[in-house]
Structure formats: C-alpha cells, structure tokens
Enzyme design. Sequence first.
Site, PDB file in Angstrom:
ATOM      1  N   LYS A 139       2.514   9.706   8.183  1.00 33.06           N
ATOM      2  CA  LYS A 139       1.812   9.237   9.385  1.00 33.06           C
ATOM      3  C   LYS A 139       2.349   9.795  10.716  1.00 33.06           C
ATOM      4  CE  LYS A 139      -0.998   5.480   7.797  1.00 33.06           C
ATOM      5  NZ  LYS A 139      -0.749   4.885   6.479  1.00 33.06           N
ATOM      6  N   PHE A 193       0.854  -1.198   0.000  1.00 35.02           N
ATOM      7  CA  PHE A 193       0.000   0.000   0.000  1.00 35.02           C
ATOM      8  C   PHE A 193       0.880   1.234   0.000  1.00 35.02           C
ATOM      9  CE2 PHE A 193      -2.510   3.443   1.842  1.00 35.02           C
ATOM     10  CZ  PHE A 193      -3.618   3.383   1.010  1.00 35.02           C
ATOM     11  N   ASP A 212       9.154   2.484   1.644  1.00 37.26           N
ATOM     12  CA  ASP A 212       8.010   3.265   2.104  1.00 37.26           C
ATOM     13  C   ASP A 212       7.876   3.027   3.609  1.00 37.26           C
ATOM     14  OD1 ASP A 212       5.551   4.219   2.890  1.00 37.26           O
ATOM     15  OD2 ASP A 212       4.463   3.452   1.146  1.00 37.26           O
TER      16      ASP A 212
HETATM   17  C1  LIG Z   1      -0.942   5.149   5.087  1.00 33.46           C
HETATM   18  C2  LIG Z   1       0.120   4.773   4.126  1.00 33.46           C
HETATM   19  C3  LIG Z   1       0.328   5.496   2.940  1.00 33.46           C
HETATM   20  C4  LIG Z   1      -0.576   6.631   2.515  1.00 33.46           C
HETATM   21  O1  LIG Z   1      -0.514   7.703   3.393  1.00 33.46           O
HETATM   22  P1  LIG Z   1      -1.600   8.894   3.295  1.00 33.46           P
HETATM   23  O2  LIG Z   1      -1.078   9.914   4.241  1.00 33.46           O
HETATM   24  O3  LIG Z   1      -2.924   8.312   3.668  1.00 33.46           O
HETATM   25  O4  LIG Z   1      -1.584   9.359   1.879  1.00 33.46           O
HETATM   26  C5  LIG Z   1       1.379   5.125   2.132  1.00 33.46           C
HETATM   27  N1  LIG Z   1       2.191   4.103   2.464  1.00 33.46           N
HETATM   28  C6  LIG Z   1       2.023   3.398   3.595  1.00 33.46           C
HETATM   29  C7  LIG Z   1       2.975   2.287   3.919  1.00 33.46           C
HETATM   30  C8  LIG Z   1       0.976   3.695   4.457  1.00 33.46           C
HETATM   31  O5  LIG Z   1       0.790   2.960   5.566  1.00 33.46           O
END
Ligand SMILES: *Cc1c(COP(=O)(O)O)cnc(C)c1O
Length: 396
Positions: free
Chosen positions: A249, A135, A220
Amino acid sequence: MPNVPARDAAVHMTTYRRQPLTLVRGEGTRVWDDEGRSYLDFIAGIAVDSLGHAHPGLTEVIAKQAGTLIQVSNLFYTEQQVELAEMLVKHSALDKAFFCNSGTEANEGAIKLARKWGIANRNGAYEIIAANNGFHGRTLGSVAATGTPRYREFFGPGMPGFVFVDYDDVEAIKAATTPTTAAVMLEPIQGEGGVNVPAPDYLKRVREWCDQNGLLLILDEVQTGTGRTGALWAYEHAGVEPDVMTLAKGLGGGVPIGAILAKDHCAIFEPGDHGSTFGGNALASAAATYVLRQLIDGGVLANVRTRGEQLERRLAGLEDRHESVVGQRGAGLMRGVVFDTDIAVDVATRAMNHGLLVNPVRPNVVRFLPPLNVTAGEIDAAIDIIDTALTEIASA
Ligand SMILES: *Cc1c(COP(=O)(O)O)cnc(C)c1O
C-alpha cells in the site's frame, strides 16, 4: 474521453462496485473528476498515496528514474533496490528484505517463508493461525489466510494449513496451537475488517505465546505500515517486534511495490525458493525510498501524529453533536467512525456530493485514510462535510 463508466462495462470484468466518478487529475489531497468538480481525497488510493497526488518531489524522482532505468529484472543488481532495503532494515526491527509488487504477494511470500521455516525447524509444522475478519489479499494463498469466508466462495478447494480464531483473543490462539502450528499471522489493526483495534496488550501477549512455543509472529502491515498509524510501523505502539512483516500500500506512494521483511533467524529463502520479475525494480524502489525519506526526515511522520490527533478530536466532536455517531477507532491517520445504524453508504454518498471521498468500510463504519501530509485545514473541511451529511440524514 467521455462516458468512461459505460465503456468500462463493455470491456472490463465488473469485479468492483465503483462510484460513478471518473477522476482525471490530483494535487495534494484533492482530486478532480472529468466534469471539473474537485474532491478532498480521504481514501488516497486506499492508504496508498502517502504523499498525496502529484507530489512535486516524488514526481521528480519517478520522472528521473523513468528516464534512467525502470526495470532490469532480479537477474541483476540496482543501487535503487539495495538503497531501499538498507533504509527498511535500518529503520525497522527486521534484518532482511524481499521485494514484490502488492500486499497479497507479500503475504504469499510470508506464508511460504513461514512454511519453509516450520518444516525445517519445527518438525514439519506448516499451519498458520490467522484471525476472523482479517484481510491478507485475494490470491489463493493469501485469501486462504483471510478470515472472511465470503472471499473464498466459488473458487473450489481452498489451500489447507490455516486455522481461524477471533481477533483480540489470546486464549483462542493458545487453544488453537498444536504441534503442526508454525506461525501466527495478524494485522496490528484490522483494516478491511472495519478498523478494529485490539486491546493494548494483545500483540505483546501473542508475542509471548509465540516465544514460549517457538512460533513465528507474522504481522501484516500492508495497511498499517509506512507511517499510517503515527509510528513508522504499527508494531512499535505495541512494544513488540514481529519475526516477519509484510508491506505494500503506502510504501511506494502510489507506485506498486510490496515487501517482506524478516529477522535473520527466519530469513531462510535460498536461491530458487521464491522470486518476482518486477519485484523492487529501480523505479518502484526509488519511489519508495523517497517516500520513506519524507516520512523520516521530511516531517511527514510527525504530521501523521498531529493531524491524527486533530482528526480524533474532530470525530469526538461529531459524536457530541450527532446521536447517530456512537464511536470511533483507529490510530494516526487510519480511523473509522462508527454509527448506530447502517448509514455508512449514505454518509459516504452525501459526502461525495459535497466534495469529500471517504470509504464505507462496513455498513456502519466510514473509514478515513487521508494522505499522510494532509493539512489541518483539509481535516477541518472534511469533518465539516461529514457534519453536513449527518445533519441531512438526521432530518431526512
Ligand atoms: C490491502 C491489504 C492487503 C492486500 O493488498 P493488495 O495490494 O491489494 O494485494 C493485504 N493485507 C492488508 C492488511 C491490506 O490492507
């Protein structure tokens, strides 16, 4: 004030499946709803509220910065922004920062950076290998990198240039690598995919492959970063360094901020290549710098380790007591408990009725993401509530 869900339905696009709860305030790990009931918050804004709710020190920093300077755009310098960049560079393996406002935006920028780097340094290569069940966000570029096809349905032609392989499979990355590959993009632990932890040597072997073939490794760390797993960055557990890392986050403790960090050799954005109106404004930067200080100098990172071990122990105890619990996975204060059947929504609903917020991230997995300064008593109280919920389900 009353009747928020009904008012919401009339005026808000219903993108989210929400709990029927309207929250009005928080303090530490606790939040209160509009009927005065309180809940232990083991979702923490989805791994965002690193220091819990209404943290006095963070509140003071935000209030003071709001009363001094919030936003001037990136046409000017602020000391708050450079201080945050200095702190991130000093305490990570990366050399340069770019600030934005969310996780998806950080990944959009990382994708652009990898494409520019590959086109310039690898004979026009632009393709990125990403993982199934990964994700990376909801905007068109990041969702194109997201190995969950459902998130890309209904939105027309996707952005080309991504290939997907199974997570935790180095051979699949090798097989997918071609002369057009520029980068490999992975989460150190898959969060939204269900708290999926790869083999201990996975990232090391991916790093070796990237080195041998001149590919960038993009990690990420939007969810795993900023202390969540017990190390400041999850790549530390694997003994590797990424070329590019994305954050968001937990970085701002609730104030929206995202960041791309890159090694010098690939920090190749030049004036005009990329930008953000709000990115790293003085308010968000001051908040993030304060959060990092609390982690590094304020004992919060050490707390993630001890409370993470406690959570792991208590979840293991649940496994002994309940047939329905078949395992757990995660690191630090990012953990999932795995059930033998699809009872995660039932568990989360019952937990909420007993005063605990947890997230059913998969039909058979409940995820725990408490504030990083959660106390021992709060972990015990939360697990006792899960225990009660499982006992109810077993006897229902
Ligand atoms: C939550 C998340 C995102 C997206 O972040 P947003 O601030 O909602 O755009 C991207 N990568 C990872 C691993 C995430 O947990």
